[in-house]
Design a protein around this motif. Structure first.
Motif, PDB file in Angstrom:
ATOM      1  N   MET A   1       0.826  -1.197   0.000  1.00  0.00           N
ATOM      2  CA  MET A   1       0.000   0.000   0.000  1.00  0.00           C
ATOM      3  C   MET A   1       0.869   1.259   0.000  1.00  0.00           C
ATOM      4  O   MET A   1       0.537   2.261  -0.643  1.00  0.00           O
ATOM      5  CB  MET A   1      -0.937   0.002   1.212  1.00  0.00           C
ATOM      6  CG  MET A   1      -1.818   1.237   1.331  1.00  0.00           C
ATOM      7  SD  MET A   1      -2.776   1.579  -0.153  1.00  0.00           S
ATOM      8  CE  MET A   1      -3.793   0.092  -0.212  1.00  0.00           C
ATOM      9  N   GLN A   2       1.994   1.193   0.715  1.00  0.00           N
ATOM     10  CA  GLN A   2       2.909   2.328   0.728  1.00  0.00           C
ATOM     11  C   GLN A   2       3.419   2.649  -0.678  1.00  0.00           C
ATOM     12  O   GLN A   2       3.578   3.823  -1.043  1.00  0.00           O
ATOM     13  CB  GLN A   2       4.079   2.051   1.668  1.00  0.00           C
ATOM     14  CG  GLN A   2       3.693   2.007   3.143  1.00  0.00           C
ATOM     15  CD  GLN A   2       4.809   1.485   4.018  1.00  0.00           C
ATOM     16  OE1 GLN A   2       5.993   1.639   3.707  1.00  0.00           O
ATOM     17  NE2 GLN A   2       4.447   0.837   5.121  1.00  0.00           N
ATOM     18  N   ALA A   3       3.651   1.623  -1.471  1.00  0.00           N
ATOM     19  CA  ALA A   3       4.111   1.841  -2.850  1.00  0.00           C
ATOM     20  C   ALA A   3       3.042   2.569  -3.665  1.00  0.00           C
ATOM     21  O   ALA A   3       3.352   3.463  -4.471  1.00  0.00           O
ATOM     22  CB  ALA A   3       4.453   0.505  -3.499  1.00  0.00           C
ATOM     23  N   LYS A   4       1.783   2.216  -3.461  1.00  0.00           N
ATOM     24  CA  LYS A   4       0.687   2.872  -4.181  1.00  0.00           C
ATOM     25  C   LYS A   4       0.518   4.318  -3.728  1.00  0.00           C
ATOM     26  O   LYS A   4       0.249   5.212  -4.541  1.00  0.00           O
ATOM     27  CB  LYS A   4      -0.613   2.084  -3.979  1.00  0.00           C
ATOM     28  CG  LYS A   4      -0.610   0.712  -4.643  1.00  0.00           C
ATOM     29  CD  LYS A   4      -1.929  -0.004  -4.412  1.00  0.00           C
ATOM     30  CE  LYS A   4      -2.027  -1.293  -5.231  1.00  0.00           C
ATOM     31  NZ  LYS A   4      -1.033  -2.304  -4.826  1.00  0.00           N
ATOM     32  N   LEU A   5       0.672   4.563  -2.426  1.00  0.00           N
ATOM     33  CA  LEU A   5       0.582   5.928  -1.923  1.00  0.00           C
ATOM     34  C   LEU A   5       1.720   6.783  -2.474  1.00  0.00           C
ATOM     35  O   LEU A   5       1.520   7.959  -2.813  1.00  0.00           O
ATOM     36  CB  LEU A   5       0.627   5.926  -0.391  1.00  0.00           C
ATOM     37  CG  LEU A   5      -0.604   5.368   0.332  1.00  0.00           C
ATOM     38  CD1 LEU A   5      -0.346   5.269   1.834  1.00  0.00           C
ATOM     39  CD2 LEU A   5      -1.828   6.235   0.063  1.00  0.00           C
ATOM     40  N   LEU A   6       2.899   6.193  -2.574  1.00  0.00           N
ATOM     41  CA  LEU A   6       4.039   6.928  -3.118  1.00  0.00           C
ATOM     42  C   LEU A   6       3.773   7.364  -4.553  1.00  0.00           C
ATOM     43  O   LEU A   6       4.094   8.496  -4.946  1.00  0.00           O
ATOM     44  CB  LEU A   6       5.302   6.058  -3.051  1.00  0.00           C
ATOM     45  CG  LEU A   6       6.577   6.685  -3.613  1.00  0.00           C
ATOM     46  CD1 LEU A   6       6.960   7.929  -2.813  1.00  0.00           C
ATOM     47  CD2 LEU A   6       7.713   5.661  -3.601  1.00  0.00           C
ATOM     48  N   ARG A   7       3.152   6.481  -5.334  1.00  0.00           N
ATOM     49  CA  ARG A   7       2.854   6.818  -6.726  1.00  0.00           C
ATOM     50  C   ARG A   7       1.892   8.005  -6.809  1.00  0.00           C
ATOM     51  O   ARG A   7       2.064   8.904  -7.638  1.00  0.00           O
ATOM     52  CB  ARG A   7       2.251   5.609  -7.448  1.00  0.00           C
ATOM     53  CG  ARG A   7       1.805   5.940  -8.872  1.00  0.00           C
ATOM     54  CD  ARG A   7       1.227   4.747  -9.588  1.00  0.00           C
ATOM     55  NE  ARG A   7       0.661   5.157 -10.866  1.00  0.00           N
ATOM     56  CZ  ARG A   7       1.354   5.437 -11.967  1.00  0.00           C
ATOM     57  NH1 ARG A   7       2.694   5.328 -11.944  1.00  0.00           N
ATOM     58  NH2 ARG A   7       0.765   5.811 -13.085  1.00  0.00           N
ATOM     59  N   VAL A   8       0.891   8.008  -5.943  1.00  0.00           N
ATOM     60  CA  VAL A   8      -0.063   9.124  -5.955  1.00  0.00           C
ATOM     61  C   VAL A   8       0.656  10.436  -5.645  1.00  0.00           C
ATOM     62  O   VAL A   8       0.415  11.463  -6.288  1.00  0.00           O
ATOM     63  CB  VAL A   8      -1.204   8.894  -4.948  1.00  0.00           C
ATOM     64  CG1 VAL A   8      -2.175  10.067  -4.962  1.00  0.00           C
ATOM     65  CG2 VAL A   8      -1.947   7.607  -5.258  1.00  0.00           C
TER      66      VAL A   8
ATOM     67  N   PHE B   1      -3.988   8.128  -9.698  1.00  0.00           N
ATOM     68  CA  PHE B   1      -4.179   6.811  -9.089  1.00  0.00           C
ATOM     69  C   PHE B   1      -5.064   5.970  -9.999  1.00  0.00           C
ATOM     70  O   PHE B   1      -5.676   6.462 -10.962  1.00  0.00           O
ATOM     71  CB  PHE B   1      -4.836   6.946  -7.707  1.00  0.00           C
ATOM     72  CG  PHE B   1      -6.237   7.497  -7.751  1.00  0.00           C
ATOM     73  CD1 PHE B   1      -7.338   6.646  -7.815  1.00  0.00           C
ATOM     74  CD2 PHE B   1      -6.462   8.873  -7.744  1.00  0.00           C
ATOM     75  CE1 PHE B   1      -8.625   7.156  -7.873  1.00  0.00           C
ATOM     76  CE2 PHE B   1      -7.750   9.381  -7.792  1.00  0.00           C
ATOM     77  CZ  PHE B   1      -8.834   8.532  -7.860  1.00  0.00           C
ATOM     78  N   TYR B   2      -5.126   4.680  -9.698  1.00  0.00           N
ATOM     79  CA  TYR B   2      -5.982   3.752 -10.440  1.00  0.00           C
ATOM     80  C   TYR B   2      -7.060   3.223  -9.499  1.00  0.00           C
ATOM     81  O   TYR B   2      -6.771   2.756  -8.391  1.00  0.00           O
ATOM     82  CB  TYR B   2      -5.172   2.568 -10.967  1.00  0.00           C
ATOM     83  CG  TYR B   2      -4.238   2.903 -12.100  1.00  0.00           C
ATOM     84  CD1 TYR B   2      -4.651   2.777 -13.424  1.00  0.00           C
ATOM     85  CD2 TYR B   2      -2.939   3.340 -11.849  1.00  0.00           C
ATOM     86  CE1 TYR B   2      -3.783   3.086 -14.469  1.00  0.00           C
ATOM     87  CE2 TYR B   2      -2.080   3.657 -12.879  1.00  0.00           C
ATOM     88  CZ  TYR B   2      -2.506   3.523 -14.186  1.00  0.00           C
ATOM     89  OH  TYR B   2      -1.651   3.837 -15.226  1.00  0.00           O
TER      90      TYR B   2
ATOM     91  N   ARG C   1       8.632   2.377   3.953  1.00  0.00           N
ATOM     92  CA  ARG C   1       9.439   2.789   2.810  1.00  0.00           C
ATOM     93  C   ARG C   1      10.139   4.112   3.080  1.00  0.00           C
ATOM     94  O   ARG C   1       9.497   5.103   3.467  1.00  0.00           O
ATOM     95  CB  ARG C   1       8.577   2.914   1.557  1.00  0.00           C
ATOM     96  CG  ARG C   1       8.024   1.597   1.024  1.00  0.00           C
ATOM     97  CD  ARG C   1       7.224   1.850  -0.233  1.00  0.00           C
ATOM     98  NE  ARG C   1       8.064   2.394  -1.302  1.00  0.00           N
ATOM     99  CZ  ARG C   1       8.439   1.708  -2.382  1.00  0.00           C
ATOM    100  NH1 ARG C   1       8.056   0.451  -2.532  1.00  0.00           N
ATOM    101  NH2 ARG C   1       9.187   2.284  -3.302  1.00  0.00           N
ATOM    102  N   GLU C   2      11.450   4.126   2.837  1.00  0.00           N
ATOM    103  CA  GLU C   2      12.221   5.337   3.074  1.00  0.00           C
ATOM    104  C   GLU C   2      11.802   6.451   2.123  1.00  0.00           C
ATOM    105  O   GLU C   2      11.686   7.613   2.532  1.00  0.00           O
ATOM    106  CB  GLU C   2      13.709   5.052   2.926  1.00  0.00           C
ATOM    107  CG  GLU C   2      14.597   6.231   3.277  1.00  0.00           C
ATOM    108  CD  GLU C   2      16.073   5.869   3.234  1.00  0.00           C
ATOM    109  OE1 GLU C   2      16.887   6.687   3.718  1.00  0.00           O
ATOM    110  OE2 GLU C   2      16.406   4.784   2.721  1.00  0.00           O
ATOM    111  N   ASP C   3      11.542   6.102   0.837  1.00  0.00           N
ATOM    112  CA  ASP C   3      11.160   7.139  -0.128  1.00  0.00           C
ATOM    113  C   ASP C   3       9.812   7.754   0.218  1.00  0.00           C
ATOM    114  O   ASP C   3       9.601   8.957   0.068  1.00  0.00           O
ATOM    115  CB  ASP C   3      11.166   6.588  -1.562  1.00  0.00           C
ATOM    116  CG  ASP C   3      10.478   5.230  -1.684  1.00  0.00           C
ATOM    117  OD1 ASP C   3       9.893   4.760  -0.689  1.00  0.00           O
ATOM    118  OD2 ASP C   3      10.536   4.635  -2.783  1.00  0.00           O
ATOM    119  N   LEU C   4       8.871   6.944   0.716  1.00  0.00           N
ATOM    120  CA  LEU C   4       7.583   7.485   1.127  1.00  0.00           C
ATOM    121  C   LEU C   4       7.749   8.375   2.362  1.00  0.00           C
ATOM    122  O   LEU C   4       7.105   9.430   2.466  1.00  0.00           O
ATOM    123  CB  LEU C   4       6.586   6.358   1.420  1.00  0.00           C
ATOM    124  CG  LEU C   4       5.209   6.796   1.926  1.00  0.00           C
ATOM    125  CD1 LEU C   4       4.520   7.706   0.911  1.00  0.00           C
ATOM    126  CD2 LEU C   4       4.333   5.578   2.242  1.00  0.00           C
TER     127      LEU C   4
END
Length: 445
Positions: free
Chosen positions: A252-259, A265-266, A298-301
């Protein structure tokens, strides 16, 4: 002596039989009903069994001293006057005894007249305590109350951050008011035309969180009989508040990062991206950097969320804000419950200000609400507080309790303070609902 005082019941506590007999004879001669004890524990048993209007106690006695008894009485019994007597006078003991609740202080050897005057004065102080006038409160930033230096820093950060579109990360223990800060950021920005949408990430199962956040199209999964928009789309041009962000999975963190990166979002089941203009405000009650170091976040998030940081101090570090909040909620609930003006006694206020408040402002608010509901008169005194707030000379001696018993007793008290709401109780305890349920099942409360 006044005639309406002759039925008063007095307990005299002193390890000297001569002193006890002298005081008993003198007070009985003018109509007082006098009981006696020679140590603290015997006195406590008498107080538990019969009504006492005035406690007269020596300070230096074998075993527990008189200060222990004074503190026990003032924190567990309302309307009981306390007169301290001692043959070893000092400014320090006088100040300490008055500070913890004694009305009067008398030095041996005293005359009969000095005794009578001290007794009358101690009783009159209990009789003539009057409620204060209705207080005036300082309320800042959309319901956030505080005047401490720590809260001034918070207000200053809110003021600077609310006009920006940058993401904000709010750090703070459970119950410190993270959602209030998020609302102040949103509503304080006059240019925000969209809604404020709060989401408790810890209260939604991870398997459902994606569809709740991003929505889904008809037929995306079994039971999806129609399309439904998610929180991101609902919050378009507004603020999405992601509380307990630390509880999200790595996926889920990966999806939030994309947003955050792509501003799109999808929906679940869709292959067409949707653009979104939304400000993200996230909150956590744990150190996200520690989770990053453990590979759980996630560090990037983390760095995407942590552009602006608001660090909310725990209530125990906010000094006189505790008194401000106590008076504010006392006024709030007396109005809501249509009760007359109420006040905290100096002793109750001192006890509450010294408490560590592990549940922070939420715990304080719940406690005041309960005290107003249960109050028998217009003054909330130390004996009205839950047992855990009060000193007990009996309880302090019991150091042989098992840790599990202490833990379960505390869990029960936190549940009661939160009206048996498992989610709030778990937040106050710093654990999740699953762990709390497990502890309750392991040993019934």
């Amino acid at each position: 002596m006044k005639t309406n005082q002759k039925a008063r019941e007095v307990l005299v506590v002193d390890d000297s039989p001569e002193t006890v007999e002298l005081i008993k004879r003198n007070l009985a001669s003018v109509g007082y009903e006098v009981y006696t004890a020679h140590d603290v524990q015997s006195a406590i048993k008498l107080i538990e069994a019969i009504h006492i209007d005035l406690l007269i106690t020596d300070l230096k006695m074998p075993g527990e001293n008189g200060l222990s008894l004074v503190r026990h009485v003032t924190e567990n019994y309302k309307g009981m006057a306390v007169l301290v007597i001692t043959g070893f006078p000092s400014i320090q003991t006088a100040v300490e005894s008055i500070k913890i609740g004694a009305e009067e202080y008398l030095v041996k050897s005293f005359t009969d007249e000095e005794l009578f005057k001290a007794v009358e004065k101690a009783l009159s102080k209990i009789q003539h305590k009057k409620p204060k006038e209705e207080p005036v409160f300082s309320v800042r930033e959309h319901g956030i109350i505080g005047e401490s230096a720590e809260m001034m820093k918070v207000f200053n950060t809110i003021k600077k951050a609310r006009t920006a579109k940058a993401t904000v990360l709010i750090n703070g223990e459970s119950g410190t008011g993270k959602e209030l800060v998020a609302r102040a950021l949103h509503y304080g920005n006059g240019g925000s035309s969209g809604p404020f949408v709060p989401v408790n990430c810890g209260g939604i199962p991870d398997t459902l969180l994606e569809s709740e956040l991003f929505g889904y199209i008809k037929g995306a999964f079994t039971g999806a009989t129609e399309s439904r928009v998610g929180f991101f789309e609902t919050a378009h041009r507004g603020t999405l508040f992601l509380d307990e962000i630390s509880n999200t999975s790595m996926a889920m963190q990966a999806k939030l990062l994309r947003v955050l990166q792509e501003k799109e979002f999808y929906m679940v089941g869709s292959k067409t991206p949707k653009k979104v203009d939304v400000r993200i405000v996230a909150a956590t009650n744990v150190d996200l950097m520690q989770l990053v170091e453990k590979g759980l976040f996630r560090e990037d998030l983390y760095y995407r969320l942590n552009i602006i940081t608001v660090d909310l101090p725990p209530l125990r570090d906010r000094g006189n804000d505790i008194e401000l909040l106590l008076e504010f909620f006392l006024n709030k609930y007396t109005r809501e419950l249509d009760k007359p003006i109420m006040r905290f006694s100096p002793k109750a206020l001192h006890t509450l200000k010294e408490y560590s408040w592990p549940g922070n402002v939420r715990e304080l608010q719940n406690l005041v609400h309960r005290l107003v509901v249960m109050a028998d008169d217009n003054t909330i005194d130390a004996p009205d507080l839950p047992a855990t707030f009060r000193y007990s000379a009996t309880r302090s001696r019991k150091l042989d309790r098992k840790l599990d018993d202490v833990v379960n007793e505390y869990i029960q008290e936190v549940l009661a303070a939160n009206q048996n709401n498992l989610t709030r109780a778990a937040e106050s305890l710093g654990i999740d609902r699953k762990t709390l349920r497990s502890k309750i099942r392991t040993k019934p409360l």
